[in-house]
Scaffold this active site. Structure first.
Site, PDB file in Angstrom:
ATOM      1  N   CYS A  20      30.901 -19.834   7.518  1.00  0.00           N
ATOM      2  CA  CYS A  20      30.323 -20.740   6.347  1.00  0.00           C
ATOM      3  C   CYS A  20      31.227 -19.959   5.460  1.00  0.00           C
ATOM      4  CB  CYS A  20      28.171 -19.994   6.374  1.00  0.00           C
ATOM      5  SG  CYS A  20      27.736 -20.760   4.607  1.00  0.00           S
ATOM      6  N   CYS A  50      33.824 -20.391  -1.415  1.00  0.00           N
ATOM      7  CA  CYS A  50      34.287 -21.380  -0.280  1.00  0.00           C
ATOM      8  C   CYS A  50      35.457 -21.883  -0.649  1.00  0.00           C
ATOM      9  CB  CYS A  50      33.648 -22.784  -0.600  1.00  0.00           C
ATOM     10  SG  CYS A  50      32.751 -23.786  -0.028  1.00  0.00           S
ATOM     11  N   GLU A  57      37.308 -30.997   9.178  1.00  0.00           N
ATOM     12  CA  GLU A  57      36.460 -29.952  10.163  1.00  0.00           C
ATOM     13  C   GLU A  57      35.329 -30.399  10.179  1.00  0.00           C
ATOM     14  OE1 GLU A  57      39.442 -26.221   9.856  1.00  0.00           O
ATOM     15  OE2 GLU A  57      37.784 -25.535   8.509  1.00  0.00           O
TER      16      GLU A  57
END
Length: 388
Positions: A361, A132, A91
């Site tokens: 993010c 993440c 991505e």
């Protein structure tokens, strides 16, 4: 052997050298491909006759393709799902800002609308940062320099890209050679990006290390700081610190165990002494983990001998993939006030962009949405325009 991307600069130069073709033709080939992405090699004018069969047998104008394009509801963020030659996906995200909306030294800033591209360097990631989404995929494979550059080529169809940040999928410094080669290509013709508009973000790597605004984000890779200076001079360094003490860093970033905080700070001290440059400090705000007043004071004391800009990053939810919660706006403001007001440390808060399309993010993880769009609009301001 798989056909290489025309933007795999090392392989292209190698093949030209073997064939006795002048490498000065390479920038003109890249320019033609950027302007004509679906071209045939025979369409490119004025190349040596030996170049055409070589290009046909060894290279493709693009080894990747756009699978899906999806815009955020405010049309400020666009996320791309890119299909690679091996069938894997990565991505990339375009974020649109207006630098005039910010202030510098209490005065309105110059500039205007611009677009920043967030690029991936790997399929998945082996670092396993617990905040993440990409870390949940595990590591699949490195991207070639051409696959990295092709993300910029794809994005250029939708916006004029001024800034590039290596904050997408993967740990850039664990794909060091391809990263450095891709950046060198972006700096030259036809892209002509400024080194100060490229940022490499690193969470910490077990091998070599580097960072991204050609600012590099260093999560703790100690050995590569000096190497980075020689391979990509005049870059700004950004460090993904995320905690002021080692035990919290290890809790949220397992790979930090390999890099004691004390040694990291010593390396940064040497870097700053040699470079004379300010360092960006990236700090994700996790509720009741690293966002208390005590942590702000600890961070300030850790950084008190450095010239830094601290970027506070509100945690972006990743569904059931993490147990963390986002710090409240009050806590973020209080943290910033302590750093800025009590210690005089320049501190910014990163804007949240693209949450509704999982493009913010820490949210990049391969999926294949159905909605696609080519629309774009909307303006914000961001750290990429900070004047250091």
């Amino acid at each position: 052997m798989a056909i290489a991307s025309i933007f795999d600069g090392g392989e292209l130069r190698k093949q030209f050298q073997i064939a006795g073709i002048n490498p000065n033709f390479i920038p003109s080939i890249w320019k033609y491909v950027v302007q004509n992405p679906n071209c045939d090699w025979d369409d490119i004018p004025s190349l040596p006759s030996a170049a055409y069969p070589l290009l046909r047998s060894h290279f493709k104008p693009s080894t990747s393709s756009l699978h899906t394009v999806i815009d955020s509801s405010d049309n400020v963020t666009t996320k791309f799902l890119v299909k690679l030659q091996n069938g894997s996906f990565v991505e990339a995200v375009i974020m649109r800002y207006d630098s005039r909306l910010g202030k510098y030294g209490g005065k309105p800033r110059s500039g205007g609308p611009r677009s920043t591209l967030c690029i991936s360097s790997q399929v998945g990631c082996k670092m396993g940062c617990k905040f993440c989404a990409t870390g949940t995929m595990g590591f699949k494979n490195n991207l070639s320099s051409g696959e990295i550059v092709e993300q910029l080529v794809h994005a250029s169809r939708f916006a004029q890209i001024r800034n590039v940040v290596f904050m997408g999928m993967g740990e850039p410094l664990n794909n060091y050679s391809a990263l450095v080669e891709a950046i060198h290509i972006m700096l030259g013709s036809p892209f002509q990006l400024s080194p100060k508009k490229i940022t490499v973000s690193t969470g910490y790597s077990y091998t070599k290390s580097i960072l991204v605004e050609f600012n590099l984000l260093q999560v703790g890779i100690i050995h590569a700081i000096n190497k980075l200076q020689s391979d990509l001079p005049n870059l700004n360094l950004a460090v993904s610190l995320h905690a002021p003490v080692q035990n919290i860093r290890c809790q949220i970033m397992p790979a930090a165990r390999a890099f004691p905080l004390e040694k990291l700070m010593d390396a940064l001290r040497t870097y700053q002494k040699n470079s004379g440059q300010k360092i960006f400090i990236e700090y994700i705000m996790l509720d009741e983990v690293n966002d208390e007043e005590e942590h702000a004071h600890q961070l300030a004391k850790l950084l008190e001998t450095f010239q830094v800009v601290v970027n506070l990053i509100p945690f972006n939810p990743i569904g059931n993939l993490s147990c963390f919660k986002t710090s409240s706006e009050h806590k973020v403001a209080r943290f910033q006030k302590i750093l800025r007001g009590t210690y005089g440390i320049r501190t910014t808060v990163r804007r949240e962009m693209g949450q509704d399309i999982s493009g913010a993010c820490g949210q990049l993880v391969v999926n294949q949405p159905n909605k696609s769009s080519m629309e774009s609009a909307g303006l914000l301001t961001d750290i990429e325009d900070l004047h250091l």
